[in-house]
Design a protein around this motif. Structure first.
Motif, short mmCIF file in Angstrom:
data_model
loop_
_atom_site.label_atom_id
_atom_site.label_comp_id
_atom_site.label_asym_id
_atom_site.label_seq_id
_atom_site.Cartn_x
_atom_site.Cartn_y
_atom_site.Cartn_z
N CYS A 218 3.55 -6.40 -11.39
CA CYS A 218 3.87 -5.14 -12.09
C CYS A 218 2.72 -4.15 -12.01
CB CYS A 218 4.12 -5.40 -13.57
SG CYS A 218 5.49 -6.44 -13.92
N PHE A 219 1.51 -4.68 -11.86
CA PHE A 219 0.35 -3.82 -12.06
C PHE A 219 -0.42 -3.50 -10.78
CE2 PHE A 219 1.15 -5.91 -16.11
CZ PHE A 219 1.22 -4.81 -16.95
N ILE A 220 0.09 -3.94 -9.63
CA ILE A 220 -0.63 -3.63 -8.40
C ILE A 220 -0.61 -2.11 -8.18
CG2 ILE A 220 -0.16 -5.82 -7.24
CD1 ILE A 220 2.06 -4.23 -5.69
N PRO A 221 -1.67 -1.58 -7.59
CA PRO A 221 -1.61 -0.16 -7.22
C PRO A 221 -0.70 -0.06 -6.00
CG PRO A 221 -3.67 -1.14 -6.48
CD PRO A 221 -2.92 -2.23 -7.19
N PHE A 222 0.26 0.84 -6.05
CA PHE A 222 1.24 0.87 -4.96
C PHE A 222 0.63 1.28 -3.63
CE2 PHE A 222 4.42 1.36 -8.53
CZ PHE A 222 4.83 0.04 -8.44
N GLN A 223 -0.57 1.83 -3.67
CA GLN A 223 -1.23 2.18 -2.40
C GLN A 223 -1.37 0.96 -1.49
OE1 GLN A 223 -2.14 3.40 -5.36
NE2 GLN A 223 -1.79 5.57 -4.99
N ILE A 224 -1.44 -0.22 -2.10
CA ILE A 224 -1.66 -1.43 -1.29
C ILE A 224 -0.41 -1.81 -0.49
CG2 ILE A 224 -0.99 -3.17 -3.03
CD1 ILE A 224 -4.15 -3.61 -1.06
N VAL A 225 0.75 -1.30 -0.87
CA VAL A 225 1.96 -1.66 -0.12
C VAL A 225 2.53 -0.49 0.69
CG1 VAL A 225 2.60 -3.46 -1.76
CG2 VAL A 225 3.53 -1.16 -2.05
N LEU A 226 1.88 0.66 0.63
CA LEU A 226 2.45 1.85 1.29
C LEU A 226 2.59 1.66 2.80
CD1 LEU A 226 0.95 5.09 -0.30
CD2 LEU A 226 3.22 4.10 -0.58
N ILE A 227 1.54 1.16 3.44
CA ILE A 227 1.58 1.08 4.90
C ILE A 227 2.63 0.08 5.38
CG2 ILE A 227 0.24 0.65 7.00
CD1 ILE A 227 -2.28 1.41 5.37
N PRO A 228 2.58 -1.19 4.89
CA PRO A 228 3.62 -2.13 5.35
C PRO A 228 5.03 -1.69 4.99
CG PRO A 228 2.15 -3.17 3.74
CD PRO A 228 1.56 -1.86 4.08
N MET A 229 5.18 -1.06 3.81
CA MET A 229 6.52 -0.63 3.40
C MET A 229 7.05 0.42 4.37
SD MET A 229 8.42 -1.59 0.88
CE MET A 229 10.15 -1.30 0.77
N ALA A 230 6.19 1.35 4.76
CA ALA A 230 6.62 2.37 5.72
C ALA A 230 7.07 1.72 7.03
CB ALA A 230 5.48 3.36 5.98
N ARG A 231 6.32 0.69 7.48
CA ARG A 231 6.68 -0.03 8.70
C ARG A 231 8.03 -0.72 8.54
NH1 ARG A 231 4.21 0.63 13.19
NH2 ARG A 231 4.29 -1.56 13.75
N VAL A 232 8.20 -1.44 7.43
CA VAL A 232 9.42 -2.21 7.23
C VAL A 232 10.63 -1.29 7.12
CG1 VAL A 232 10.66 -3.67 5.58
CG2 VAL A 232 8.32 -4.24 6.25
N LEU A 233 10.51 -0.23 6.33
CA LEU A 233 11.64 0.70 6.20
C LEU A 233 12.00 1.28 7.56
CD1 LEU A 233 10.92 2.64 2.89
CD2 LEU A 233 12.62 0.87 3.29
N GLY A 234 10.98 1.58 8.36
CA GLY A 234 11.23 2.11 9.69
C GLY A 234 11.97 1.10 10.56
N SER A 235 11.52 -0.16 10.51
CA SER A 235 12.11 -1.13 11.44
C SER A 235 13.50 -1.57 11.02
CB SER A 235 11.18 -2.33 11.60
OG SER A 235 11.05 -2.99 10.37
#
Lengths: 299, 293
Positions: free
Chosen positions: B130-147
């Motif tokens: 719940c408390f992670i800074p979302f910056q840590i998932v921005l890059i992989p999330m962008a990749r996954v959403l793209g793929s």
């Protein structure tokens, strides 16, 4: 509990035993991939020479060395320290004061409480927009004071490199302090009145009641408020974007805005990933002990 | 919540009470001021703002800024106003809140009433997520959403908000269900009730208060999100917060402050409405939770 059934198991019981785990598994899988898997991925990227696109060539701690050599990152860290300290301290001070005052059988509490709380329903984008115009010397507070005849009044912090960071504190405190008030009020309402009465019979003054008994009893509320505010401060991104856009110059850069610009607009993904890892470590330093304590307590 | 008048231990004198009221009213004004200013300036003609006093009531009322913010302000390529982005946000927030709340209720039920080896550690992992800074998932999330072909779509944003919303919704339901007597669940099991029947017949009927808290929390968080919207949406799926920011920070033409103010109120309206209608239940639910803990 389900595992303790010893009776011969028919198909239905076996299914019943597996059903909870089956229902839980999509959420678990999502969490393992999207949270912990992604964390591992970003950590890995922080050790590569990724620029515009991810690359998988490891370069050791180069990105971290570059990161801490960048003046923009130093600025972001110093700004975060200033912003987080003031934001947390002022929110807790105002929250505690309002909660204690509101707890004195105040007429109209039902009206005041929602007024204090409503800012937390607004997004930082809205909050930032509202305060941006309010603090703008050209049309906001300064201009208003001039119109009212106070010609020498000056309040141009938002345009001033040295003071712009404090305008973030003003807007953020406005947004969150009511919520902290609610947390303290909940704590106050949970304190046993009889105990206070007993202390009063022993001759304790109101001031001493609060200092010696009430405030120490509010420890859990202090802790929760601190944890929530600290993690909000480290994550703060929207407010900066809406209020100052990181400026003037780089005066209100925070780690969150730094990470975004280095990763997505400056094509320095490796450095951006490294900065995200540092942010995660900062939050983990606060959250891990808290989560651990929470879990132990609930056993 | 209200206590008997004579029962309170702490009493205050006349002067102190005066002082308390003054402070409380001062802060009430501080909290109300920005909204008041947004309101009065959203119904003023532009000249009254630029050439006059922001605090003054309008001498001439006009709803043109509202009409413009809603239907004709320039945000994207076309001058569509905030309307399409408002719809984007609605299309995003409703399914995201519904799915994450249902999953949270099921997870909370399992983690309290069907505990298994390691379920506490799992809960700890969820709590931390719940408390992670979302910056840590921005890059992989962008990749996954793209793929998977969901980059720049509302479905993509729904997915993002659901996966990062499960942590909080599970947390709420788990803590709430933990206080619910396990004996009742056990008795129902003895009577032959299965996993879903117990959930449906026993847990759900008592879940009202926590469901309200969870829905309000998720609704405000998802509606107010900016980072994910700015990172993963394109012009066709852009949520309200991103559109508002674009409107306010667009550098072309004369700054239409009154339109910006109206736009900001439009962006705030749904969460304010939810807060006004259901806010008291939210505070009550939160208080019930934190007093216990």
């Amino acid at each position: 509990m389900a595992g303790s059934t010893r009776a011969p198991q028919d198909m239905r019981t076996i299914l019943q035993n597996w059903l909870p785990k089956l229902v839980l598994s999509p959420s678990l899988a999502a969490m393992m991939v999207f949270v912990y898997g992604f964390i591992v991925y970003t950590v890995y990227l922080s050790f590569t020479n990724s620029r515009m696109l991810p690359s998988y060539d490891l370069v050791g701690f180069d990105n971290y060395a570059r990161l801490f050599g960048l003046s923009a990152w130093t600025t972001a860290l110093i700004n975060l320290a200033i912003f987080a300290t003031l934001y947390i301290v002022i929110c807790i001070a105002i929250g505690l004061l309002l909660a204690i005052f509101l707890d004195q059988k105040i007429r109209g509490e039902g009206m005041l409480r929602p007024i204090y709380l409503y800012p937390m329903a607004l997004s930082f984008i809205v909050t930032g927009t509202a305060w941006k115009w309010l603090l703008d010397p050209g049309i906001g507070l300064e201009n208003t004071m001039h119109m009212w005849g106070w010609e020498s009044f000056e309040f141009g912090w938002i345009k001033d490199r040295d003071y712009a960071i404090y305008t973030l504190v003003i807007a953020a405190v406005w947004q969150s302090s009511g919520f902290v008030m609610a947390m303290f009020l909940a704590g106050l309402r949970g304190i046993d009145n009889e105990m206070l009465k007993a202390a009063q019979i022993d001759g304790a003054s109101n001031w001493n009641l609060y200092r010696r008994i009430v405030i120490p009893l509010l420890r859990p509320a202090f802790l929760s408020a601190f944890v929530i505010l600290a993690h909000l401060a480290i994550k703060s991104y929207d407010l900066v974007i809406a209020l100052t856009g990181g400026g003037p110059g780089r005066a209100t850069e925070l780690p969150a805005t730094f990470m975004y610009s280095y990763t997505f607009t400056r094509n320095q993904m490796g450095v951006g990933a490294a900065s995200a890892v540092i942010m995660l470590m900062g939050i983990a330093a606060i959250m891990v002990p808290y989560v651990y304590a929470e879990l132990k307590e609930q056993k | 919540m209200s206590m008997g008048a004579q029962d309170q231990a702490i009493r205050t004198g006349r002067i102190t009470r005066m002082f308390i009221y003054v402070v409380l009213i001062f802060f009430a004004l501080f909290y109300l001021l920005p909204f008041f200013i947004m309101m009065i300036n959203s119904v003023k003609p532009l000249e009254e703002i630029t050439g006059g006093n922001m605090m003054a009531l309008p001498t001439e009322y006009t709803f043109a800024p509202w009409a413009s913010a809603w239907g004709s302000a320039q945000i994207g390529v076309e001058a569509t106003g905030l309307k399409p982005y408002f719809m984007n946000s609605i299309l995003m927030v409703v399914p995201a809140v519904a799915i994450s709340t249902i999953l949270g209720a099921l997870n909370g039920y399992i983690l309290t009433k069907w505990q298994f080896r390691g379920s506490n550690i799992l809960f700890g992992l969820m709590l931390f997520s719940c408390f992670i800074p979302f910056q840590i998932v921005l890059i992989p999330m962008a990749r996954v959403l793209g793929s998977i072909g969901l980059a720049g779509t509302t479905s993509g944003l729904i997915l993002v908000h659901v996966v990062y919303g499960i942590g909080f919704s599970t947390l709420y339901f788990r803590n709430y269900y933990a206080a619910f007597p396990t004996e009742l669940v056990r008795a129902a099991m003895m009577d032959g009730a299965g996993f879903f029947r117990i959930f449906w017949r026993i847990m759900l009927p008592v879940s009202g208060p926590i469901a309200v808290v969870c829905i309000i929390w998720q609704f405000t968080n998802i509606w107010n999100d900016f980072l994910f919207g700015a990172s993963f949406a394109d012009l066709d799926s852009m949520p309200m917060t991103v559109a508002l920011n674009n409107l306010v920070n667009s550098s072309t033409g004369v700054k239409a402050y009154n339109v910006d103010f109206a736009g900001a109120i439009l962006a705030a309206l749904p969460t304010l409405l939810v807060y006004i209608v259901a806010g008291r239940y939210f505070v009550r639910g939160l208080m019930a939770g934190s007093v216990k803990g």
